[in-house]
Design an enzyme around this catalytic site. Sequence first.
Site, PDB file in Angstrom:
ATOM      1  N   LYS A  22      58.825 -14.835  30.624  1.00 52.67           N
ATOM      2  CA  LYS A  22      58.004 -15.607  29.691  1.00 52.67           C
ATOM      3  C   LYS A  22      58.056 -15.015  28.290  1.00 52.67           C
ATOM      4  O   LYS A  22      58.218 -15.732  27.293  1.00 52.67           O
ATOM      5  CB  LYS A  22      56.554 -15.613  30.178  1.00 52.67           C
ATOM      6  CG  LYS A  22      55.550 -16.194  29.197  1.00 52.67           C
ATOM      7  CD  LYS A  22      54.136 -16.092  29.699  1.00 52.67           C
ATOM      8  CE  LYS A  22      53.499 -14.762  29.428  1.00 52.67           C
ATOM      9  NZ  LYS A  22      52.996 -14.625  28.033  1.00 52.67           N
ATOM     10  N   ASN A  23      57.932 -13.703  28.185  1.00 49.55           N
ATOM     11  CA  ASN A  23      57.861 -13.065  26.878  1.00 49.55           C
ATOM     12  C   ASN A  23      59.196 -13.063  26.150  1.00 49.55           C
ATOM     13  O   ASN A  23      59.256 -12.748  24.954  1.00 49.55           O
ATOM     14  CB  ASN A  23      57.336 -11.634  27.016  1.00 49.55           C
ATOM     15  CG  ASN A  23      55.870 -11.596  27.426  1.00 49.55           C
ATOM     16  OD1 ASN A  23      55.136 -12.565  27.229  1.00 49.55           O
ATOM     17  ND2 ASN A  23      55.448 -10.486  27.997  1.00 49.55           N
ATOM     18  N   CYS A 116      45.048 -14.555  25.503  1.00 46.31           N
ATOM     19  CA  CYS A 116      44.174 -13.749  26.342  1.00 46.31           C
ATOM     20  C   CYS A 116      42.919 -13.348  25.569  1.00 46.31           C
ATOM     21  O   CYS A 116      42.945 -13.162  24.358  1.00 46.31           O
ATOM     22  CB  CYS A 116      44.907 -12.507  26.843  1.00 46.31           C
ATOM     23  SG  CYS A 116      46.141 -12.876  28.121  1.00 46.31           S
ATOM     24  N   ARG A 121      43.868  -8.650  18.134  1.00 47.31           N
ATOM     25  CA  ARG A 121      45.287  -8.365  17.902  1.00 47.31           C
ATOM     26  C   ARG A 121      45.659  -9.056  16.603  1.00 47.31           C
ATOM     27  O   ARG A 121      46.115 -10.188  16.582  1.00 47.31           O
ATOM     28  CB  ARG A 121      46.123  -8.866  19.089  1.00 47.31           C
ATOM     29  CG  ARG A 121      45.896  -8.029  20.336  1.00 47.31           C
ATOM     30  CD  ARG A 121      46.713  -8.529  21.498  1.00 47.31           C
ATOM     31  NE  ARG A 121      46.069  -9.659  22.142  1.00 47.31           N
ATOM     32  CZ  ARG A 121      46.633 -10.366  23.115  1.00 47.31           C
ATOM     33  NH1 ARG A 121      47.852 -10.071  23.518  1.00 47.31           N
ATOM     34  NH2 ARG A 121      46.000 -11.364  23.665  1.00 47.31           N
ATOM     35  N   ASP A 305      51.347  -4.326  29.840  1.00 45.01           N
ATOM     36  CA  ASP A 305      51.188  -5.501  30.709  1.00 45.01           C
ATOM     37  C   ASP A 305      51.231  -5.147  32.192  1.00 45.01           C
ATOM     38  O   ASP A 305      51.010  -6.017  33.044  1.00 45.01           O
ATOM     39  CB  ASP A 305      52.270  -6.541  30.404  1.00 45.01           C
ATOM     40  CG  ASP A 305      51.900  -7.418  29.216  1.00 45.01           C
ATOM     41  OD1 ASP A 305      50.776  -7.283  28.695  1.00 45.01           O
ATOM     42  OD2 ASP A 305      52.739  -8.249  28.807  1.00 45.01           O
ATOM     43  N   ARG A 397      49.716 -19.228  33.216  1.00 46.37           N
ATOM     44  CA  ARG A 397      50.429 -18.997  31.960  1.00 46.37           C
ATOM     45  C   ARG A 397      51.652 -18.111  32.152  1.00 46.37           C
ATOM     46  O   ARG A 397      52.587 -18.174  31.357  1.00 46.37           O
ATOM     47  CB  ARG A 397      49.495 -18.339  30.935  1.00 46.37           C
ATOM     48  CG  ARG A 397      48.370 -19.228  30.425  1.00 46.37           C
ATOM     49  CD  ARG A 397      47.520 -18.499  29.387  1.00 46.37           C
ATOM     50  NE  ARG A 397      48.390 -17.845  28.416  1.00 46.37           N
ATOM     51  CZ  ARG A 397      48.299 -16.559  28.081  1.00 46.37           C
ATOM     52  NH1 ARG A 397      47.400 -15.781  28.640  1.00 46.37           N
ATOM     53  NH2 ARG A 397      49.118 -16.049  27.194  1.00 46.37           N
TER      54      ARG A 397
END
Length: 429
Positions: A22-23, A116, A121, A305, A397
């Site tokens: 995903k990232n 999230c 951030r 993560d 997600r």
Amino acid sequence: MESYLVHPSGPLTGSINISGAKNAVLPLMAATLLCRGVSTIDNVPQLDDVNTMADLLRHLGAKVNHQHQTLTIDSRACTHHKAPYHLVSKMRASIYVLGPLLARLGKASVAMPGGCAWGPRPVDLHIKAMQSLAAQVHLEHGNIHAHSGRLQGADFSFTTVSVGATANMLMAAVLAKGTTRLFNAAIEPEIDNLIDQLNAMGAQVFGKGSHTLVIEGVETLQAARISAIPDRIEAGTYLIAAAITQGAITLQQVEPKHLKALTNKLIAAGAQISSGENSISINASKRPLKAISVTTGPYPLFATDLQPQWLALVASLKGAAQVKETIYHDRFQHIPEFVRLGAKIRLQGNIAAIIGNPELSGAQVKASDLRAGAALILLGLIAQGHTQVHDIYHLDRGYHDLPQKLSQLGGTIQRLGKEPSIQPIRLCG
């Protein structure tokens, strides 16, 4: 609201395939805005975040088609420069369109991103990076507004390592006039994947894998085909799942070198790890594992993560350990939910001190974020009784086919919806 009902399942065994990251996929999707053509991205998982980014690209004028594991994105008609709140608020990665829009259209208006629920951030680095390329940027009514002529190459040093800001700066700088040099850039595998895509499109990016990147700006880019790398966080989650259940599993379609920080800790804990070219096997059944402390950090250090999942593991083992979070100091909203299951954790600033408790009890808990939800499911696999995990939209997600993959390995997990109603779960302990 939908939830997961998790049953104690015994040791996980078997083999599963790991999905695309995903990232990695999200910045790859944003980068297609830089050219006028039809781009193809392979190894794309079916995830809510991917769907959200697809909707955002469609809003900007692209045509997006996702079939099986392949995305095709036709960006020829992208003329809109506004990324609206109702889409951007769903995930932080929406800010990835800032650099491409500014580079291609000379203007961008992007709502402040969501995602999230833990931790501030800030987008300061993204803004400063664009300003270093001679863009005019200001915040107004919750939106980032930027405009420029052709961007100008510049030297830029990141005050802290930032994957998102590095990606945004790369995508903006490839069409800037002249040379851009980035110092203290992120070196995550997802950044390398993006660099490969940009160079396939005709960009000139040098220094892949190092903290110093040099970009020679070009006039135009063309569409290209790229494959997303395997999801190292998904892979890590399943490795920890095997460890927490004292199981033995094999992961296929994975890149072992991306997981060295985790597999080294698992070996230190007593698990047996073996790697092939595109596979990793773990055997945690031979003897009880030891509780091992970790400190998170930028790649190649231990990934933030994977912090909640590792915290779940050591909370279930005999012995004491610490988990220190250096990336997002307040990324510990999951601890109260762990405690509901019987975990013994004391939080002091950015350090969680754990006294392991192998006798956990099922309870009703809430996922505070994507990775915390996965960690709660891992604990549910070994807790006595049933564990019901709520707010699982977070998990949608970032984990493709999570119940099916756990079932393949012998786990027992059910997705429950609003209907039919279920009997209340007795809270144990």
